[in-house]
Design a protein around this motif. Sequence first.
Motif, PDB file in Angstrom:
ATOM      1  N   ASN A  61     -64.385  26.513  39.913  1.00  0.00           N
ATOM      2  CA  ASN A  61     -62.935  26.519  40.107  1.00  0.00           C
ATOM      3  C   ASN A  61     -62.423  25.398  41.019  1.00  0.00           C
ATOM      4  O   ASN A  61     -61.451  24.719  40.663  1.00  0.00           O
ATOM      5  N   VAL A  66     -59.757  22.444  39.850  1.00  0.00           N
ATOM      6  CA  VAL A  66     -58.482  22.164  40.523  1.00  0.00           C
ATOM      7  C   VAL A  66     -58.359  20.664  40.795  1.00  0.00           C
ATOM      8  O   VAL A  66     -57.320  20.049  40.511  1.00  0.00           O
ATOM      9  N   ARG A  89     -55.581  18.090  39.137  1.00  0.00           N
ATOM     10  CA  ARG A  89     -54.670  17.359  40.023  1.00  0.00           C
ATOM     11  C   ARG A  89     -54.719  15.856  39.719  1.00  0.00           C
ATOM     12  O   ARG A  89     -53.718  15.151  39.836  1.00  0.00           O
ATOM     13  N   PHE A 126     -57.790  26.062  46.318  1.00  0.00           N
ATOM     14  CA  PHE A 126     -58.890  25.855  45.380  1.00  0.00           C
ATOM     15  C   PHE A 126     -59.227  27.123  44.600  1.00  0.00           C
ATOM     16  O   PHE A 126     -59.948  27.068  43.606  1.00  0.00           O
ATOM     17  N   SER A 142     -56.043  30.020  41.490  1.00  0.00           N
ATOM     18  CA  SER A 142     -56.092  30.240  40.038  1.00  0.00           C
ATOM     19  C   SER A 142     -57.340  31.014  39.605  1.00  0.00           C
ATOM     20  O   SER A 142     -57.499  31.284  38.402  1.00  0.00           O
ATOM     21  N   LYS A 198     -53.008  29.066  34.013  1.00  0.00           N
ATOM     22  CA  LYS A 198     -53.990  28.481  34.931  1.00  0.00           C
ATOM     23  C   LYS A 198     -53.601  27.055  35.305  1.00  0.00           C
ATOM     24  O   LYS A 198     -53.686  26.665  36.474  1.00  0.00           O
ATOM     25  N   GLN A 222     -52.940  25.582  39.044  1.00  0.00           N
ATOM     26  CA  GLN A 222     -53.827  24.555  39.592  1.00  0.00           C
ATOM     27  C   GLN A 222     -53.101  23.251  39.893  1.00  0.00           C
ATOM     28  O   GLN A 222     -53.582  22.456  40.702  1.00  0.00           O
ATOM     29  N   THR A 223     -51.960  23.036  39.258  1.00  0.00           N
ATOM     30  CA  THR A 223     -51.225  21.787  39.495  1.00  0.00           C
ATOM     31  C   THR A 223     -49.939  22.005  40.277  1.00  0.00           C
ATOM     32  O   THR A 223     -49.126  21.085  40.410  1.00  0.00           O
TER      33      THR A 223
END
Length: 311
Positions: free
Chosen positions: A141, A145, A149, A176, A179, A238, A242-243
């Motif tokens: 994970n 991430v 990014r 981190f 998500s 997700k 993550q963004t």
Amino acid sequence: MAAHDPMPVEEIEFDYEALPPNTSLLANLAAGAFAGIMEHTVMYPVDAVKTRMQVVNPSPSAVYTGIANAVAQISSTEGARSLWRGVTSVALGAGPAHAVYFATYEAVKQSLGGNIGNDHHFFAVATAGACATIASDALMNPFDVIKQRMQVHGSIYKSISHCARTVYKTEGLAAFYVSYPTTLAMTVPFTATQFSAYEYLSKVLNPSRKYDPLTHCLAGGLAGAFAAGITTPLDVIKTLLQTRGTARDAEIRNCRGLLQAARIIHGRNGFTGFFRGLRPRIVTTMPSTAICWTSYEMAKFYFTGEKTPPQ
């Protein structure tokens, strides 16, 4: 039997589909790591396109109408190398994560009797796949991430280490893993579906259970495409989580979980918003899982040793 006499072949034959009991943990780990790195790196540019298409409220210069359009637009405005930004993070994370993934899968499937006979042991395979995903995603994970990014339009990060340090400094360790619950909500059914479909298709296409790259490739691709299609809505959620740190929109930046992300997506794009990036996700996943399973089966075949002992 004399020391120089070869052991009869029938005494050492085994079905390569299940690694033999004396196969070391290292062999399982190596096979999984090899498969994971191959899966995530070969189709990386299409995965980058999928991430861009899933971003909610993108800038006007980052709106794409399809895979070919996205590749052409990104290559012409940012350079072809931008399609590979963040690939190092995936390569570093995929090795250990997939090593744990397949080692867990083989161990759980074996313990639940999934390797007995030629029947399709749906419960054993699905459970093994779910357990494998929970373990591997805990490792993967943070790398995922960082990857996403760096994939988004206008990413400010110069390297994966720069990205990791910046995210940790500005958003904390939780960034981190924000998500992770959503990732599990997506990957557990994805993996259970994919593994079950793969095992079923493998037995249908290859009843003899012999090493056959073509059927492994075909079964892996079809299983991956099916699983990717039905889990795309969770993948969109997700991606938003993550963004979120790169978004200019305050509501997205402050999003804290799966349900809130789902409300944002539905509120701005309706139900169709949950299927943004569906085509590149399938285009990425189908060959990726085909490569992954073919690589893994090849590695398993190699690690089981020669079928006929040296004279």
